[in-house]
Enzyme design. Structure first.
Site, PDB file in Angstrom:
ATOM      1  N   ASP A 179      -4.423  -4.606   6.128  1.00 55.69           N
ATOM      2  CA  ASP A 179      -4.834  -5.431   4.993  1.00 55.69           C
ATOM      3  C   ASP A 179      -3.705  -6.385   4.612  1.00 55.69           C
ATOM      4  OD1 ASP A 179      -6.376  -6.422   2.892  1.00 55.69           O
ATOM      5  OD2 ASP A 179      -5.652  -4.907   1.478  1.00 55.69           O
TER       6      ASP A 179
ATOM      7  N   HIS B   7      -2.439  -1.156  -3.443  1.00 56.08           N
ATOM      8  CA  HIS B   7      -3.566  -0.236  -3.293  1.00 56.08           C
ATOM      9  C   HIS B   7      -3.326   1.000  -4.154  1.00 56.08           C
ATOM     10  CE1 HIS B   7      -4.253  -2.017   0.997  1.00 56.08           C
ATOM     11  NE2 HIS B   7      -4.758  -2.788   0.053  1.00 56.08           N
TER      12      HIS B   7
ATOM     13  N   SER C 138       0.849  -1.188   0.000  1.00 53.32           N
ATOM     14  CA  SER C 138       0.000   0.000   0.000  1.00 53.32           C
ATOM     15  C   SER C 138       0.882   1.234   0.000  1.00 53.32           C
ATOM     16  CB  SER C 138      -0.952  -0.037   1.203  1.00 53.32           C
ATOM     17  OG  SER C 138      -1.910   1.005   1.095  1.00 53.32           O
TER      18      SER C 138
END
Length: 373
Positions: free
Chosen positions: A314, A217, A191
Site C-alpha cells: 500500500d 494503518h 503501517s
C-alpha cells in the site's frame, strides 16, 4: 536471536490472555487454520515467558490488561531477549487504547479489538481475520526492537537515487497551474511499525513546518488517541483529521481509522481534507494509495512524500504517482523498518528518489519541500 524450527511448516503461536474463555476461543480459532499450530495458551506473562524460553513460538497473541504484569511491561522485557512478533488482542476502553499504543511503541506489530460485549459470539467471527494477521506477523522481523535507531544506518547503499525505470515526468500545464500557491503538503504513509516511527519523527518537525497529512494503518477509535499522543510530543499541532480541515503550516492531520479514506483536495489556493466512504483499497481503509493518489493529482510539485515501514505494498503506486507529478519522494530504509514491505515495493517500482534511515527523513522532507520554486 530465535531461529525458527527448520522442519516446521506451520506458524507456531502462543496465546496469552487472562480470560479462560478468550484463550479457548482464540486457541480454537487459530488451530482451525491448517497453517497454524497453537503451542500453548496461558493466563499470565510469567508463565508465558517460561514457555517462550523452552518452545520459541513464531508469534504471540497478547492481552494488554492482565493481573501481575501488563502486556506493555511484558513486551519491554521480552523483545530485547526474544524478538517475537506480537499481536495485541484486547477489549480496549479509552484507557486501554492508550495502553495499546504503548504496546505498539514497545514493539507489538498489530492490534485486534475484542468485542466489548458478547465475546462468546463476537470473538469467533473475528478469527479468520486474526489468522491472516498471525500469518502476516510471522513474516515480520522485529529484531530491530532490541537496538536503537541509528542515523548512520544504511540499506544496501541506497542513499543516492532510485532506479529510474525509464520514468518521464508527467508535469503538465495543469500541474504547473497547481504549482501557483504558497501552500505545501508533506504526505506520509505507514503501517506495521509506523506508530513508533511516527512518534520518533513527528517531534523532529519545527512548529512552522508545512502542513503534514498522515495515513497510519490503525483500527477505528485508535487514531484520536494516537494524534493526542503525538500532539503532546510535538512542536506542531497534531489532530485527527476531519472532513474539510485545511492543511496549513504548523498542523499535522492524522487520517481517522475505520470507515473513511482520507483525500487531499484543492479549493482555490488552499488544500483541504476530504473524508470519503468506500471499500478497502490495497487491503486497507484508510489507504495510503488513496491519499497519495489525491496528493499527486491535486498537489503535484507542491508535495514531498515518505513511505515508512509496513507490510504489503500500500502506497507504492501512489508514491510513484507523486514522483511522476513532480513531487519529491523517499522511503524508509530496511535497517530501521520493522517491515520493509511497503517501502521496498515502492523502491523496486522507482517511486522513491532516495531511501533513508528514519532519523534522516524529517530533514529531507523539509529540505525538498522548501526547494519547490
Amino acid at each position: 536471536m530465535i531461529q525458527k524450527h527448520a522442519n516446521a511448516s506451520k506458524v507456531r503461536v502462543l496465546v496469552i490472555d487472562d480470560s479462560a474463555l478468550a484463550r479457548k476461543i482464540i486457541s480454537t480459532g487459530l488451530a482451525s487454520d491448517p497453517r497454524i499450530e497453537v503451542i500453548g495458551s496461558v493466563g499470565n506473562p510469567t508463565n508465558a515467558f517460561e514457555i517462550i524460553k523452552k518452545q520459541h513460538p513464531d508469534v504471540i497473541t497478547l492481552d494488554i490488561e492482565m493481573p501481575g504484569m501488563d502486556g506493555i511491561t511484558f513486551l519491554k522485557k521480552l523483545l530485547p531477549v526474544y524478538p517475537i512478533p506480537a499481536i495485541i488482542i484486547s477489549s480496549l476502553a479509552e484507557h486501554g487504547k492508550k495502553m495499546a499504543l504503548d504496546a505498539l511503541e514497545a514493539g507489538a506489530v498489530d492490534i485486534v479489538t475484542k468485542p466489548k460485549v458478547g465475546i462468546m459470539d463476537g470473538l469467533p467471527v473475528l478469527m479468520d481475520d486474526v489468522c491472516e494477521r498471525v500469518i502476516a506477523a510471522s513474516k515480520i522481523n522485529v529484531g530491530f526492537s532490541a537496538k536503537p535507531y541509528s542515523s548512520n544506518a544504511n540499506s544496501h547503499d541506497f542513499h543516492e537515487t532510485s532506479p529510474q525505470l525509464g520514468l518521464q515526468s508527467t508535469v503538465t500545464d495543469e500541474n504547473n497551474a497547481l504549482h501557483v500557491t504558497t501552500d505545501r503538503v508533506i504526505a506520509i504513509g505507514a503501517s506495521a511499525g509506523g506508530v513508533a516511527a511516527l512518534a520518533r519523527i513527528i517531534p523532529m518537525f519545527p512548529a512552522n513546518s508545512p502542513g503534514i497529512v498522515i495515513v497510519q494503518h490503525m483500527p477505528g477509535g485508535f487514531t484520536g488517541s494516537f494524534a493526542s499522543r503525538l500532539n503532546d510530543l510535538s512542536e506542531m499541532e497534531v489532530k485527527e483529521a476531519q472532513h474539510g480541515d485545511r492543511i496549513r503550516t504548523g498542523l499535522v492531520l492524522l487520517a481517522p481509522g475505520g470507515d473513511y479514506h482520507t483525500q487531499v483536495v484543492r479549493s482555490g489556493g488552499e488544500y483541504h481534507i476530504a473524508l470519503i466512504k468506500g471499500e478497502k483499497v490495497s487491503g486497507h481503509r484508510p489507504s495510503v494509495n488513496v491519499l497519495f493518489h489525491t496528493v499527486a493529482k491535486n498537489v503535484g510539485r507542491n508535495a514531498s512524500a515518505a513511505l515508512l515501514t509496513g507490510m504489503g505494498d500500500d502506497g507504492a503506486n501512489g508514491l510513484l504517482e507523486i514522483r511522476m507529478a513532480g513531487g519529491h519522494t523517499l522511503v524508509q530504509d530496511e535497517q530501521t523498518s520493522v517491515v520493509f514491505g511497503m517501502p521496498g515495493a515502492a523502491w523496486k517500482r522507482g517511486a522513491a528518489e532516495t531511501v533513508l534511515p528514519i532519523d534522516d527523513i524529517p530533514a529531507y522532507l523539509l529540505k525538498t519541500i522548501k526547494a519547490v520554486s
